[in-house]
Motif scaffolding. Structure first.
Motif, short mmCIF file in Angstrom:
data_model
loop_
_atom_site.label_atom_id
_atom_site.label_comp_id
_atom_site.label_asym_id
_atom_site.label_seq_id
_atom_site.Cartn_x
_atom_site.Cartn_y
_atom_site.Cartn_z
N LEU A 16 33.23 30.05 41.99
CA LEU A 16 34.01 30.95 41.15
C LEU A 16 35.02 31.75 41.95
O LEU A 16 36.12 32.04 41.48
N ALA A 17 34.67 32.12 43.19
CA ALA A 17 35.62 32.88 44.03
C ALA A 17 36.84 32.03 44.36
O ALA A 17 37.98 32.52 44.33
N LEU A 62 38.99 31.77 41.19
CA LEU A 62 39.75 32.98 40.91
C LEU A 62 40.96 33.07 41.83
O LEU A 62 42.06 33.46 41.39
N ASN A 63 40.79 32.71 43.09
CA ASN A 63 41.92 32.70 44.02
C ASN A 63 42.97 31.68 43.58
O ASN A 63 44.18 31.94 43.65
N GLU A 64 42.50 30.53 43.12
CA GLU A 64 43.42 29.48 42.65
C GLU A 64 44.22 29.98 41.44
O GLU A 64 45.43 29.74 41.34
N ARG A 65 43.56 30.66 40.54
CA ARG A 65 44.24 31.19 39.38
C ARG A 65 45.25 32.26 39.80
O ARG A 65 46.32 32.38 39.20
N GLY A 66 44.91 33.02 40.84
CA GLY A 66 45.84 34.03 41.33
C GLY A 66 47.12 33.44 41.88
O GLY A 66 48.19 34.06 41.77
N LEU A 67 47.03 32.27 42.48
CA LEU A 67 48.21 31.58 42.97
C LEU A 67 49.01 30.95 41.84
O LEU A 67 50.23 31.07 41.77
N GLU A 68 48.30 30.29 40.97
CA GLU A 68 48.95 29.46 39.94
C GLU A 68 49.62 30.31 38.85
O GLU A 68 50.71 29.97 38.39
N PHE A 69 48.99 31.41 38.45
CA PHE A 69 49.47 32.15 37.29
C PHE A 69 49.97 33.55 37.64
O PHE A 69 50.05 34.42 36.77
N PHE A 70 50.31 33.76 38.90
CA PHE A 70 50.90 35.03 39.32
C PHE A 70 52.11 35.37 38.45
O PHE A 70 52.93 34.52 38.15
N ILE A 93 38.91 40.97 34.74
CA ILE A 93 37.84 41.55 33.91
C ILE A 93 36.73 40.52 33.71
O ILE A 93 35.54 40.83 33.87
N ARG A 94 37.09 39.29 33.40
CA ARG A 94 36.10 38.24 33.18
C ARG A 94 35.30 37.94 34.45
O ARG A 94 34.08 37.73 34.40
N PHE A 95 35.97 37.91 35.60
CA PHE A 95 35.30 37.58 36.86
C PHE A 95 34.61 38.79 37.48
O PHE A 95 33.93 38.65 38.50
N GLY A 96 34.79 39.98 36.92
CA GLY A 96 34.10 41.16 37.42
C GLY A 96 34.73 41.81 38.62
O GLY A 96 34.06 42.53 39.37
#
Length: 560
Positions: free
Chosen positions: A488-489, A492-500, A510-513
């Motif tokens: 999951l970590a 989340l990092n991947e999502r931070g890159l892709e959807f910045f 919020i979902r990942f805490g």
């Protein structure tokens, strides 16, 4: 290409101008004695439903989403760009009900009113009404995600009717029910004609977003959700929806990207967000179309352009390759943590690493104004190389909490890297600082990564796809090296890159805490000074004062 939809966009803008999205008392039905049957009349009537949120989405909504996350910090230069604290309040999670950055509740409510008027005219069970119902569900989703308990406005409100807020969980179930009912009635066509409008795929993507956050939205209280105990009975349903979108063959991670002159872009990832993007981008499931002349409202550039980045200080071009006609702000700086994410990606050869200026060592590079491609030439101001700092140092003598210095000089204005994801061209920007970059809302890449997340969280893998294979599929098109494992970590990092800078980071954190973690200047040190909040009530925004004044039976959200 963008030019293919400008005539259609102009018609929508004329209707928006005539009615005004923030006027909740407009009687849309009064414009016709019966429901119009022609395509032109239908588009004119439905434009208020489709595009009512265009202005707020293109600026203020993004401020609340990005500045409250670990993406960007809302700095000021003394009092300049403090703006009554609206940017600092988002960054520090100390929102005020009067902040401009969270004051778009009425825009979404207007969209629901327009949708309900159209639904009454068309008949709620008709296939035509399904498109207005899809937008109504979308607006309910955005309101619920942002403000928690909201009214379920599933009918045309009668004069004098008392409107009550409903529990967030009930709103989530209403949205689910609406989407499940209308999805079979929506078109599955993907073309320039359906671009920017609800389709079957848009509604399915919205339902996926609802389902991935189901434990957040159905918790007994906004503070009760605990990411460590994430339990979601909707995960396999989510995967089935993702599979329907994937197997449709309508979307892909790449396709349609072009440089500014129509040639092959140097960075195919960033080219998705260029001013010439549009219905040809295969990754876009649903996007908000913008045009600097005929569909205004997208204004991401101004706060993200380096403070002196209008030119080179000597009448020469900005780093965009041309001079910029209108003044810029430079008051959104990328947080050090987010900057590091992109530095690491850049060093791996990941195309997404070039989403920021300053990566990897603080230098700003020049860009070709024709192709939008990055060059190997350093940008200079007054003949000197500009070096941005990854860290953000505040002026401790200032009475403004996130001021980096009152002077419009370096190094005060060099604090933090800046986003360049939505390339600015002066031909657009000189029109009230508007841009023609369309803003994606749902992307195919997101479908792949949400399916990966669902599998990681316990859903059954399907069609030979695993969480690891899905993550690596996304990384491969960005030319990033494959991962050997994923958790999951990593996701989340991947999502931070892709959807910045695409307005999903707050939702993800919020979902990942991680929303209550320390990042940027959302720190315990600032909390100790009484300047930051870590209260879980900040997972939703305060109801704007104007909305409370109109609904005197409502109470403000807890914590405000």
């Amino acid at each position: 290409m963008k030019t293919n939809i400008k005539m259609y966009m102009a018609a929508g803008l004329m209707a928006l101008t005539a009615m005004g999205c923030t006027d909740l008392d407009v009687d849309v039905k009064s414009y016709y004695t019966s429901y119009p049957e022609s395509d032109v009349a239908l588009d004119a009537k439905m434009s208020n439903v489709y595009y009512c949120f265009r202005g707020a989405l293109g600026r203020r909504y993004g401020e609340a989403a990005s500045l409250s996350s670990d993406e960007e910090v809302g700095i000021s230069f003394g009092s300049s760009y403090f703006d009554s604290g609206t940017y600092a309040n988002s960054t520090l999670h100390t929102y005020s009900p009067d902040d401009a950055s969270i004051g778009w509740y009425g825009d979404l409510a207007s969209g629901i009113v327009f949708a309900n008027d159209a639904i009454v005219d068309m008949g709620s069970d008709s296939e035509a009404a399904a498109y207005a119902r899809a937008m109504r569900a979308f607006y309910h989703f955005l309101l619920m995600d942002s403000y928690g308990d909201i009214p379920i406005l599933d009918h045309k409100v009668a004069e004098g009717e008392m409107i009550e807020r409903q529990p967030r969980a009930d709103v989530a179930r209403f949205i689910e029910s609406e989407l499940l009912d209308i999805i079979p009635k929506l078109t599955d066509e993907v073309s320039a004609v359906t671009y920017g409008k609800p389709t079957k795929w848009m509604a399915e993507a919205l339902l996926v977003k609802l389902y991935i956050n189901w434990p957040v939205y159905t918790a007994n209280d906004v503070t009760a959700y605990n990411a460590a105990n994430y339990s979601n009975e909707k995960l396999n349903d989510l995967v089935a929806l993702c599979d329907d979108i994937i197997q449709s063959g309508n979307f892909s991670l790449e396709g349609g990207e072009q440089a500014g002159d129509g040639s092959t872009p140097a960075n195919r990832f960033l080219a998705k967000f260029y001013p010439n993007n549009g219905p040809q981008i295969k990754d876009f499931i649903y996007a908000m179309p913008y045009d600097a002349l005929s569909a205004q409202g997208f204004q991401y550039g101004r706060p993200r352009i380096w403070r002196l980045g209008q030119n080179d200080g000597q009448g020469g071009p900005s780093y965009f390759g041309t001079t910029i006609s209108q003044s810029v702000g430079g008051n959104f700086s990328v947080s050090p943590e987010c900057a590091q994410r992109f530095i690491d990606a850049y060093k791996e050869g990941d195309l997404r690493g070039e989403s920021l200026i300053g990566v990897p060592d603080g230098h700003i590079y020049m860009y070709d104004p024709i192709t939008y491609n990055k060059t190997n030439t350093y940008y200079k101001y007054n003949g000197e190389e500009v070096i941005l700092t990854q860290t953000i140092t505040l002026d401790e003598t200032s009475s403004y909490p996130l001021s980096t210095g009152a002077d419009k000089t370096q190094p005060a204005i060099n604090q933090g890297f800046k986003s360049i994801k939505y390339f600015v061209v002066d031909e657009d920007f000189k029109n009230g600082r508007n841009q023609s970059n369309d803003l994606p809302i749902f992307r195919y890449a997101d479908i792949l990564l949400m399916k990966a997340e669902a599998i990681l969280r316990g859903a059954t893998a399907t069609n030979g796809q695993t969480a690891l294979s899905l993550v690596n599929e996304v990384r491969s098109y960005a030319k990033a090296p494959a991962k050997s494992t994923v958790d999951l970590a990593v996701l989340l990092n991947e999502r931070g890159l892709e959807f910045f800078d695409e307005n999903w980071r707050r939702n993800d954190m919020i979902r990942f805490g991680t929303f209550e973690d320390e990042y940027g200047y959302h720190t315990k040190a600032m909390e100790a000074k009484g300047l930051a909040s870590f209260d879980k009530t900040k997972r939703i925004l305060p109801i704007p004062t104007g909305i409370l004044n109109e609904n005197t039976n409502w109470k403000q959200n807890a914590g405000y």
